[in-house]
Write an enzyme that holds these catalytic residues in place. Structure first.
Site, PDB file in Angstrom:
ATOM      1  N   ASP A 149      21.599  27.305  15.056  1.00 35.58           N
ATOM      2  CA  ASP A 149      21.126  26.135  16.208  1.00 35.58           C
ATOM      3  C   ASP A 149      21.361  24.362  16.685  1.00 35.58           C
ATOM      4  O   ASP A 149      20.638  23.878  17.196  1.00 35.58           O
ATOM      5  CB  ASP A 149      19.139  25.713  15.418  1.00 35.58           C
ATOM      6  CG  ASP A 149      18.721  27.175  16.025  1.00 35.58           C
ATOM      7  OD1 ASP A 149      18.921  27.777  16.666  1.00 35.58           O
ATOM      8  OD2 ASP A 149      17.941  26.198  16.068  1.00 35.58           O
ATOM      9  N   ASP A 454       6.833  30.029   7.944  1.00 35.93           N
ATOM     10  CA  ASP A 454       7.017  31.267   7.347  1.00 35.93           C
ATOM     11  C   ASP A 454       5.729  31.716   6.911  1.00 35.93           C
ATOM     12  O   ASP A 454       5.575  32.466   6.280  1.00 35.93           O
ATOM     13  CB  ASP A 454       7.816  31.052   6.360  1.00 35.93           C
ATOM     14  CG  ASP A 454       8.404  29.526   6.115  1.00 35.93           C
ATOM     15  OD1 ASP A 454       7.521  28.768   5.637  1.00 35.93           O
ATOM     16  OD2 ASP A 454       9.259  29.047   6.028  1.00 35.93           O
TER      17      ASP A 454
END
Length: 741
Positions: A149, A454
C-alpha cells in the site's frame, strides 16, 4: 472372534483432528459461582448503605460512583466467565495428511500486506515472504502475493532480490528441515551449526543472505533504485515522477511465474509463484486501509492462481513452523467436520518478548484460556493475521451442509494466458473504481467501516453459519514483532479498542447481529473485547476517586470488623490468587503477571479511555476514522532498554501525562495519609474505616514504581520528559487541594 470396526471407530480413524476439553470444569464453575455470590453481596452492600444527606454530598457522590464502577466490574467479570468455563484445545491428528503426497491437496494463496517502507522496512518484509515461500508444501500449489500500500519501488526491489535468494534458501530449508523459515530469525539463533546442518552450506547461505540484505538496505537508505537495477525487471517501468504513495495506477507484477518450468531453485525444483501488487490509489477515492488491500488481493489472486485456501499475514509475521499449512488443512479437510469450518486462526505470538513480558504483549492466559474459551463455542476471533481462510467463505458464501470440503479439488486454473495478459487483467481488479456498485466490503471480502475490519469480518462469516477454529500449537506457526516501546503499544491498543467499540455500537453488535446465529457464549466472548473502551470508565474512576477520598478521610468500604468486609476481601483475594496460579500454570512468571497488571491499569486509564472518547466523537459525526501504522523497528538504545526490561517513555504524549498524573495522585494521597496518621489528624482517628483504601493506594503506588523511576531517577532518553513531570505534579497537586466536603 473377528475384528470389526464400529461406525464411530471408523470415523475416528479417518478424523484429521480432535478436540479436548480443559480439565477441572466443574471445580472452576463452583469457584466462579462463589465469586459471583461475592460480587452480588458487594452490590447489595452498596445499595443498603447509601450515605444519608447529612453525611455530606462528597461521600454520597463518591458512594454512587463506587456502586456504578463496581457494577461495571461485575458485568465485565460475568462476560469473561462465559468463555473461561468453556476452554477447548484443537489438535491435528492424521499423519497421512502431514506426510501425504501432492495429490488432492488444494492450492494455497498467501497474502502479505505492507504499507510503508519506512515504518516497515523492506528487509523485514522479505523475511516474511521467504519464510512462507519455503514452507513444506508443494510449490506448484503455493502462490505468494505481496500487497504494497506504500506503492514503493524500494519494496519491489527488495522482493526481486528475495526471489533470487529464494533459489538457494528454499532447498536449504527443505534439505535440513530448518526452522524458523525466516533467514533473519534463523541466522540470529544461538546454536551449534554442526548439530543440524552442513557448516559449509550454512556459511554459504548466510553469506548470500547478508549480501542480499546489504544490497536492499543500501537502496533503501538511498531512497531510490539505481538505473542499472531497474533495467533488470520490466516492473520498474511502472514508477515515474508522477507516482506517489497516495496517487498511482494499479501495479501488478509477476516476480516468479510458478507455471514456468524454467523457474526452478538450485536443486532443480519448481519455485512458487510470487506476485507484487500495489492497488490503485487516487485522491478523493476511499481505499479502506488494510481491508481494501485484502479485498484487492482476493480478486487479483482469483485471476491468477485462485487457491482454495488463503493464508494472510502481516509483513512482520514470519513462518516458524514449516508444516503449518498441512496442520491447518487437517481442520479444513476433515471428512466429518471440515466442511463446516471457514477459517483457522493462530494466536499472535512474538519473537521479541522479554523474559517477563514487560508490556504484557503475549499473555499465555489470553492464548491458552480466554481465546481458547471462545473457541469452545466453535468461534475464533479473526485477528487479521496468522489466519487460514476458505476462499469461498471469505468471498461471502453462506455455509451449506451440501458443501463437502476440498478433496480432489482442482488447485489451479487451466490458464494459458501469458504473464503480461494476466497482469493486465489483474490491474482492472486492483483499480480504485472496481468496487463501485458491488458487494465488496459489505457481503464479499473484508467488511469496511471500522479500524478493526478483521474482527467484524470474522463475526459476519460466523453469522452466515460457518464455524471457525482457534488453533494454538506448541510449535508456534507464526512469529511477529511485539511493540518494543510503551508509546507504540498504547497507540496499538487505542486503535484496536476504538475500532472494537465502533463494532459494538454498529449493526454488527454481537447481541443484535449474532442473535439466533451464534451461541450466547460466543456473543459474550466477542463483547469481552468489543467493550474494552467503555469499561475504562470504572477503572479511571477507581484510580481517581480512591486516592482523593482517602486523602480527605472519606470511607468508601466497610470496616475490617464488619461482616460486609468479607465479600470484598474474598473477591479481591480469590480473584488475584487464582489469576496468579493461572498465569504460572500457563507458563508465565510472577513478575510477568505483575507487569501485566501494571499494563492493564495503564491501558484502561489511557488507551481504552481515549479510544472511548474518540469513538463517541466519531459517532457524533465530529471526526472520521483514521489508521496509524505502528513502527516495526526502533533505535539501538531503545532496543537495549527493552531487553533490560526498562519501560520506555521518552515523549510528551498526553497518555504519559495521564499515567504520570495518576501515579502522582496516588503517591500524594498515600504520603498525605501517613503524615496525618502520625500527626494525629482528626479525619484519621479511626483508620480502620480507611484500611481498604490504604491497601489499594499502596498497590497503585507499587504498580507505578517504574513511572516514579522514570519521573525522578532515570537520566536516559527513555525517561519521562521534564515538561510531563511538571504538568503531572501540578495537576495532581490541584486535584488534592480540591475541597470534597
Amino acid at each position: 472372534m473377528g475384528t470389526y470396526q464400529t461406525v464411530q471407530e471408523k470415523e475416528k480413524a479417518l478424523a484429521l483432528f480432535e478436540t479436548k476439553e480443559a480439565k477441572g470444569r466443574l471445580a472452576f464453575r463452583l469457584f466462579s459461582s462463589s465469586i459471583f455470590i461475592g460480587i452480588c453481596l458487594i452490590w447489595l452492600y452498596r445499595l443498603m448503605n447509601v450515605p444519608a444527606a447529612e453525611e455530606g454530598r462528597a461521600r454520597w457522590g463518591c458512594w454512587i460512583g463506587m456502586f456504578m464502577a463496581e457494577f461495571g466490574f461485575g458485568l465485565y467479570w460475568i462476560l469473561t466467565q462465559a468463555i473461561r468455563r468453556n476452554v477447548v484445545r484443537y489438535f491435528p491428528l492424521n499423519e497421512r495428511l502431514l506426510r501425504s503426497s501432492d495429490d488432492g491437496l488444494p492450492g494455497v494463496d498467501v497474502f502479505v500486506c505492507t504499507a510503508d517502507p519506512t515504518l516497515e522496512p523492506p528487509s523485514l518484509v522479505i523475511n516474511t515472504i521467504l519464510s512462507v515461500m519455503s514452507l513444506n508444501y508443494p510449490t506448484e500449489k503455493l502462490s505468494v502475493y505481496l500487497s504494497d500500500d506504500g506503492g514503493s519501488q524500494l519494496t519491489f526491489h527488495a522482493l526481486m532480490e528475495a526471489s533470487h535468494f529464494a533459489k538457494h534458501w528454499i532447498p536449504f530449508c527443505k534439505k535440513f528441515n530448518v526452522e524458523p523459515r525466516s533467514p533473519e530469525a534463523y541466522f540470529t539463533q544461538d546454536f551449534d551449526v554442526r548439530d543440524t546442518v552442513n557448516p559449509e552450506e550454512w556459511m554459504f547461505i548466510k553469506n548470500q543472505y547478508e549480501d542480499m540484505k546489504k544490497r536492499i538496505e543500501a537502496v533503501t537508505d538511498k531512497g531510490c533504485v539505481p538505473e542499472e537495477i531497474k533495467n533488470q525487471h520490466k516492473g520498474f517501468s511502472e514508477w515515474n515522477a508522477d507516482v506517489t504513495k497516495q496517487n498511482h495506477q494499479p501495479i501488478v507484477q509477476f516476480v516468479i511465474d510458478g507455471r514456468d518450468t524454467d523457474a526452478v531453485d538450485s536443486a532443480g525444483c519448481r519455485l512458487p509463484t510470487l506476485v507484487y501488487m500495489a492497488r490503485e490509489k487516487r485522491p478523493g477515492w476511499p481505499h479502506h486501509f488494510k481491508a481494501g488491500a485484502m479485498n484487492a488481493l482476493i480478486r487479483v489472486s482469483s485471476e491468477i492462481s485462485s487457491g482454495a485456501i488463503i493464508l494472510n499475514l502481516d509483513c512482520d509475521m514470519y513462518a516458524n513452523n514449516a508444516d503449518s499449512i498441512k496442520e491447518a488443512l487437517c481442520f479444513l479437510m476433515d471428512e466429518k467436520r471440515g466442511h463446516q469450518i471457514a477459517y483457522v486462526q493462530h494466536p499472535q505470538n512474538y519473537n521479541n518478548i522479554t523474559k517477563n513480558d514487560l508490556y504484557g504483549n503475549s499473555s499465555p492466559v489470553l492464548h491458552k484460556v480466554e481465546l481458547a474459551g471462545i473457541g469452545g463455542f466453535g468461534t475464533a476471533l479473526y485477528c487479521g493475521t496468522g489466519c487460514f481462510h476458505r476462499r469461498t467463505s471469505l468471498c461471502g458464501s453462506k455455509y451449506s451442509k451440501d458443501y463437502k470440503g476440498l478433496w480432489n479439488l482442482e488447485t489451479r486454473k487451466d490458464d494459458t494466458r501469458t504473464v503480461s495478459e494476466l497482469e493486465e487483467a489483474s490491474k482492472v481488479l486492483a483499480s480504485c473504481g472496481y468496487e463501485q456498485g458491488t458487494l465488496w466490503g459489505k457481503e464479499m471480502g473484508l467488511v469496511y467501516g471500522c479500524p478493526v475490519e478483521d474482527i467484524v469480518t470474522g463475526l459476519t462469516i460466523q453469522c452466515r453459519g460457518w464455524k471457525s477454529v482457534y488453533y494454538n500449537p506448541d510449535n508456534k506457526a507464526f512469529l511477529g514483532v511485539a511493540p518494543p516501546t510503551l508509546d507504540i503499544a498504547l497507540v496499538q491498543f487505542t486503535r484496536w479498542s476504538d475500532g472494537m467499540f465502533q463494532i459494538f455500537l454498529s449493526k454488527y453488535c454481537p447481541f443484535i447481529y449474532g442473535h439466533n446465529k451464534m451461541k450466547l457464549g460466543a456473543q459474550m466472548g466477542y463483547s469481552v473485547y468489543l467493550l474494552w473502551a467503555p469499561f475504562s470508565l470504572p477503572n479511571l474512576y477507581y484510580a481517581i476517586a480512591l486516592p482523593l477520598s482517602l486523602l480527605h478521610g472519606i470511607p468508601l468500604f466497610p470496616e475490617v470488623s464488619s461482616r460486609w468486609f468479607i465479600p470484598f476481601a474474598y473477591v479481591f483475594l480469590s480473584k488475584n490468587i487464582y489469576s496468579i496460579a493461572e498465569a504460572l500454570i500457563c507458563g508465565s512468571t510472577f513478575k510477568a503477571w505483575w507487569n501485566l497488571q501494571r499494563m492493564w491499569v495503564i491501558r484502561r486509564t489511557t488507551a481504552f479511555f481515549f479510544a472511548f472518547i474518540d469513538c463517541i466523537v466519531r459517532q457524533l459525526g465530529l471526526s472520521q476514522t483514521t489508521f496509524s501504522i505502528t513502527a516495526k523497528v526502533v533505535t539501538e538504545d531503545v532496543s537495549k532498554r527493552y531487553q533490560q526490561e526498562i519501560m520506555e517513555f521518552g515523549s510528551t504524549s498526553i497518555m504519559f501525562t495521564v499515567i504520570s498524573t495518576l501515579a502522582m495522585l496516588n503517591l500524594f494521597s498515600l504520603v498525605g495519609v501517613l503524615k496525618m496518621v502520625f500527626l494525629g489528624g482528626s479525619e484519621y482517628k479511626n483508620i480502620e474505616k480507611l484500611i481498604c483504601q490504604v491497601i489499594l493506594c499502596v498497590l497503585m503506588v507499587m504498580v507505578n514504581a517504574p513511572v516514579y523511576e522514570a519521573l525522578f531517577f532515570r537520566k536516559d532518553r527513555g525517561s519521562i520528559p521534564v515538561s510531563v513531570m511538571f504538568k503531572s505534579i501540578v495537576v495532581a497537586s490541584l486535584a488534592c487541594l480540591l475541597p470534597l466536603n
